[in-house]
Motif scaffolding. Structure first.
Motif, PDB file in Angstrom:
ATOM      1  N   ALA A  75      28.051  48.747 178.804  1.00  0.00           N
ATOM      2  CA  ALA A  75      28.661  47.483 178.381  1.00  0.00           C
ATOM      3  C   ALA A  75      28.788  46.518 179.563  1.00  0.00           C
ATOM      4  CB  ALA A  75      30.024  47.737 177.753  1.00  0.00           C
ATOM      5  N   LEU A  76      29.194  47.042 180.727  1.00  0.00           N
ATOM      6  CA  LEU A  76      29.318  46.170 181.906  1.00  0.00           C
ATOM      7  C   LEU A  76      27.968  45.663 182.390  1.00  0.00           C
ATOM      8  CD1 LEU A  76      32.088  47.969 183.985  1.00  0.00           C
ATOM      9  CD2 LEU A  76      32.231  45.755 182.861  1.00  0.00           C
ATOM     10  N   ALA A  77      26.923  46.465 182.236  1.00  0.00           N
ATOM     11  CA  ALA A  77      25.589  46.025 182.636  1.00  0.00           C
ATOM     12  C   ALA A  77      25.070  44.926 181.702  1.00  0.00           C
ATOM     13  CB  ALA A  77      24.625  47.206 182.650  1.00  0.00           C
ATOM     14  N   LEU A  78      25.375  45.025 180.424  1.00  0.00           N
ATOM     15  CA  LEU A  78      24.903  44.036 179.459  1.00  0.00           C
ATOM     16  C   LEU A  78      25.743  42.766 179.469  1.00  0.00           C
ATOM     17  CD1 LEU A  78      23.051  43.285 177.069  1.00  0.00           C
ATOM     18  CD2 LEU A  78      24.704  44.425 175.574  1.00  0.00           C
ATOM     19  N   PHE A  79      27.026  42.873 179.810  1.00  0.00           N
ATOM     20  CA  PHE A  79      27.940  41.746 179.679  1.00  0.00           C
ATOM     21  C   PHE A  79      27.497  40.474 180.415  1.00  0.00           C
ATOM     22  CE2 PHE A  79      31.723  39.323 180.875  1.00  0.00           C
ATOM     23  CZ  PHE A  79      32.198  38.999 179.617  1.00  0.00           C
ATOM     24  N   PRO A  80      27.164  40.512 181.710  1.00  0.00           N
ATOM     25  CA  PRO A  80      26.776  39.259 182.373  1.00  0.00           C
ATOM     26  C   PRO A  80      25.535  38.613 181.752  1.00  0.00           C
ATOM     27  CG  PRO A  80      27.141  40.976 184.001  1.00  0.00           C
ATOM     28  CD  PRO A  80      27.180  41.624 182.664  1.00  0.00           C
ATOM     29  N   LEU A  81      24.550  39.423 181.450  1.00  0.00           N
ATOM     30  CA  LEU A  81      23.342  38.898 180.814  1.00  0.00           C
ATOM     31  C   LEU A  81      23.678  38.286 179.462  1.00  0.00           C
ATOM     32  CD1 LEU A  81      20.209  38.724 180.820  1.00  0.00           C
ATOM     33  CD2 LEU A  81      20.231  40.930 179.648  1.00  0.00           C
ATOM     34  N   ASP A  82      24.505  38.953 178.719  1.00  0.00           N
ATOM     35  CA  ASP A  82      24.894  38.475 177.398  1.00  0.00           C
ATOM     36  C   ASP A  82      25.754  37.213 177.505  1.00  0.00           C
ATOM     37  OD1 ASP A  82      25.301  38.385 174.651  1.00  0.00           O
ATOM     38  OD2 ASP A  82      26.904  39.867 174.684  1.00  0.00           O
ATOM     39  N   TYR A  83      26.735  37.219 178.390  1.00  0.00           N
ATOM     40  CA  TYR A  83      27.685  36.111 178.504  1.00  0.00           C
ATOM     41  C   TYR A  83      27.012  34.819 178.958  1.00  0.00           C
ATOM     42  CZ  TYR A  83      31.978  33.639 179.721  1.00  0.00           C
ATOM     43  OH  TYR A  83      32.996  32.726 179.791  1.00  0.00           O
ATOM     44  N   PHE A  84      26.112  34.932 179.944  1.00  0.00           N
ATOM     45  CA  PHE A  84      25.523  33.723 180.516  1.00  0.00           C
ATOM     46  C   PHE A  84      24.214  33.296 179.864  1.00  0.00           C
ATOM     47  CE2 PHE A  84      28.159  35.286 184.076  1.00  0.00           C
ATOM     48  CZ  PHE A  84      28.988  34.183 184.192  1.00  0.00           C
ATOM     49  N   PHE A  85      23.483  34.224 179.241  1.00  0.00           N
ATOM     50  CA  PHE A  85      22.165  33.859 178.719  1.00  0.00           C
ATOM     51  C   PHE A  85      21.986  34.104 177.220  1.00  0.00           C
ATOM     52  CE2 PHE A  85      21.411  34.980 183.218  1.00  0.00           C
ATOM     53  CZ  PHE A  85      21.048  33.715 183.668  1.00  0.00           C
ATOM     54  N   LEU A  86      22.236  35.319 176.762  1.00  0.00           N
ATOM     55  CA  LEU A  86      21.876  35.673 175.394  1.00  0.00           C
ATOM     56  C   LEU A  86      22.745  34.986 174.346  1.00  0.00           C
ATOM     57  CD1 LEU A  86      21.141  39.464 175.935  1.00  0.00           C
ATOM     58  CD2 LEU A  86      19.508  37.600 175.773  1.00  0.00           C
ATOM     59  N   THR A  87      24.065  35.054 174.477  1.00  0.00           N
ATOM     60  CA  THR A  87      24.937  34.424 173.486  1.00  0.00           C
ATOM     61  C   THR A  87      24.790  32.907 173.484  1.00  0.00           C
ATOM     62  OG1 THR A  87      26.489  36.267 173.528  1.00  0.00           O
ATOM     63  CG2 THR A  87      27.320  34.175 172.702  1.00  0.00           C
ATOM     64  N   PRO A  88      24.730  32.218 174.648  1.00  0.00           N
ATOM     65  CA  PRO A  88      24.480  30.775 174.586  1.00  0.00           C
ATOM     66  C   PRO A  88      23.137  30.440 173.931  1.00  0.00           C
ATOM     67  CG  PRO A  88      25.354  31.331 176.731  1.00  0.00           C
ATOM     68  CD  PRO A  88      25.088  32.616 176.021  1.00  0.00           C
ATOM     69  N   PHE A  89      22.128  31.277 174.170  1.00  0.00           N
ATOM     70  CA  PHE A  89      20.828  31.064 173.548  1.00  0.00           C
ATOM     71  C   PHE A  89      20.936  31.182 172.028  1.00  0.00           C
ATOM     72  CE2 PHE A  89      16.712  32.829 172.104  1.00  0.00           C
ATOM     73  CZ  PHE A  89      15.903  31.738 172.427  1.00  0.00           C
ATOM     74  N   ILE A  90      21.632  32.210 171.567  1.00  0.00           N
ATOM     75  CA  ILE A  90      21.827  32.400 170.127  1.00  0.00           C
ATOM     76  C   ILE A  90      22.627  31.235 169.541  1.00  0.00           C
ATOM     77  CG2 ILE A  90      22.971  33.861 168.405  1.00  0.00           C
ATOM     78  CD1 ILE A  90      22.270  36.267 170.211  1.00  0.00           C
ATOM     79  N   CYS A  91      23.665  30.806 170.246  1.00  0.00           N
ATOM     80  CA  CYS A  91      24.486  29.682 169.765  1.00  0.00           C
ATOM     81  C   CYS A  91      23.667  28.400 169.667  1.00  0.00           C
ATOM     82  CB  CYS A  91      25.693  29.478 170.670  1.00  0.00           C
ATOM     83  SG  CYS A  91      26.920  30.785 170.544  1.00  0.00           S
ATOM     84  N   HIS A  92      22.799  28.156 170.649  1.00  0.00           N
ATOM     85  CA  HIS A  92      21.960  26.954 170.605  1.00  0.00           C
ATOM     86  C   HIS A  92      20.948  27.012 169.467  1.00  0.00           C
ATOM     87  CE1 HIS A  92      23.917  25.315 173.966  1.00  0.00           C
ATOM     88  NE2 HIS A  92      23.216  25.907 174.936  1.00  0.00           N
ATOM     89  N   ILE A  93      20.431  28.184 169.201  1.00  0.00           N
ATOM     90  CA  ILE A  93      19.507  28.330 168.071  1.00  0.00           C
ATOM     91  C   ILE A  93      20.247  28.047 166.763  1.00  0.00           C
ATOM     92  CG2 ILE A  93      18.197  30.014 166.710  1.00  0.00           C
ATOM     93  CD1 ILE A  93      17.270  31.245 169.330  1.00  0.00           C
ATOM     94  N   ILE A  94      21.463  28.554 166.633  1.00  0.00           N
ATOM     95  CA  ILE A  94      22.245  28.318 165.413  1.00  0.00           C
ATOM     96  C   ILE A  94      22.582  26.831 165.287  1.00  0.00           C
ATOM     97  CG2 ILE A  94      24.470  28.777 164.297  1.00  0.00           C
ATOM     98  CD1 ILE A  94      24.237  31.640 165.375  1.00  0.00           C
ATOM     99  N   ALA A 107      30.365  36.818 174.119  1.00  0.00           N
ATOM    100  CA  ALA A 107      29.456  37.928 174.389  1.00  0.00           C
ATOM    101  C   ALA A 107      29.201  38.696 173.086  1.00  0.00           C
ATOM    102  CB  ALA A 107      30.035  38.835 175.465  1.00  0.00           C
ATOM    103  N   LEU A 108      28.380  38.143 172.235  1.00  0.00           N
ATOM    104  CA  LEU A 108      28.135  38.731 170.915  1.00  0.00           C
ATOM    105  C   LEU A 108      27.471  40.101 171.002  1.00  0.00           C
ATOM    106  CD1 LEU A 108      26.841  35.623 168.953  1.00  0.00           C
ATOM    107  CD2 LEU A 108      28.993  36.813 168.629  1.00  0.00           C
ATOM    108  N   LEU A 109      26.452  40.233 171.824  1.00  0.00           N
ATOM    109  CA  LEU A 109      25.697  41.482 171.881  1.00  0.00           C
ATOM    110  C   LEU A 109      26.507  42.602 172.539  1.00  0.00           C
ATOM    111  CD1 LEU A 109      22.210  40.000 172.727  1.00  0.00           C
ATOM    112  CD2 LEU A 109      23.095  40.681 170.509  1.00  0.00           C
ATOM    113  N   THR A 110      27.290  42.279 173.542  1.00  0.00           N
ATOM    114  CA  THR A 110      28.163  43.283 174.159  1.00  0.00           C
ATOM    115  C   THR A 110      29.197  43.763 173.149  1.00  0.00           C
ATOM    116  OG1 THR A 110      27.885  42.180 176.282  1.00  0.00           O
ATOM    117  CG2 THR A 110      29.680  43.758 176.118  1.00  0.00           C
TER     118      THR A 110
END
Length: 164
Positions: A75-94, A107-110
């Motif tokens: 979870a800690l390994a995924l959190f920074p990637l998710d917080y700064f890149f993946l969730t904002p990317f998903i939010c922008h797509i939505i 952090a949706l994926l975490t």
């Protein structure tokens, strides 16, 4: 029906704050450890052996501590990637599709990963409970929910009949 409901509840749980998911996972790990100790005590009584012959600190170290550490390291390994890149990317797509949603978590994926880990722990608790009592806890909950659903549907149909 039960699979659809489980998928829906799991999907909705992903949108909860991440702190809540961490607390739920920690609670599930604690309950799983407690139920496993009770299960080992029952095994020691049934086999007429000492509890410490059945239970060893190595079992605790290799089982629950490594499992818990593994969950949180992933979870800690995924959190920074998710917080700064993946969730904002998903939010922008939505947002691009025109759907306006505000998420309670950043952090949706975490969060989803922590919920999956909690479901794994729930399965482990159920397995240990079967060892203790011989009853399938999850099946019992399902049967109870189905009975409540039937009573509610009967009540609604009764009141619809009165209304007509």
């Amino acid at each position: 029906m039960k699979n659809t409901l489980a998928i829906l509840v799991g999907a909705l749980a992903v949108f909860a704050p991440i702190q809540l998911s961490i607390i739920i996972l920690m609670g599930m790990i604690f309950v799983d450890t407690f139920v496993k100790l009770i299960s080992l005590k029952k095994i020691s009584i049934n086999e007429k052996r000492s509890f410490f012959d059945v239970f060893s600190s190595k079992m605790l170290r290799q089982g629950y501590i490594y499992k818990s550490a593994g969950y949180f390291i992933l979870a800690l390994a995924l959190f920074p990637l998710d917080y700064f890149f993946l969730t904002p990317f998903i939010c922008h797509i939505i947002e691009y599709t025109g759907i306006g949603l505000d998420f309670m978590t950043k952090a949706l994926l975490t969060n989803g990963l922590l919920i999956i880990f909690s479901m794994i722990e729930l399965g482990s608790i159920n397995e240990n409970w079967i060892d203790i009592s011989g009853n399938n806890l999850l099946k019992g909950v399902r049967v109870t929910v189905l009975k409540i659903k039937k009573v509610l549907l009967d009540s609604v149909n009764f009141f619809k009949g009165i209304k007509k």
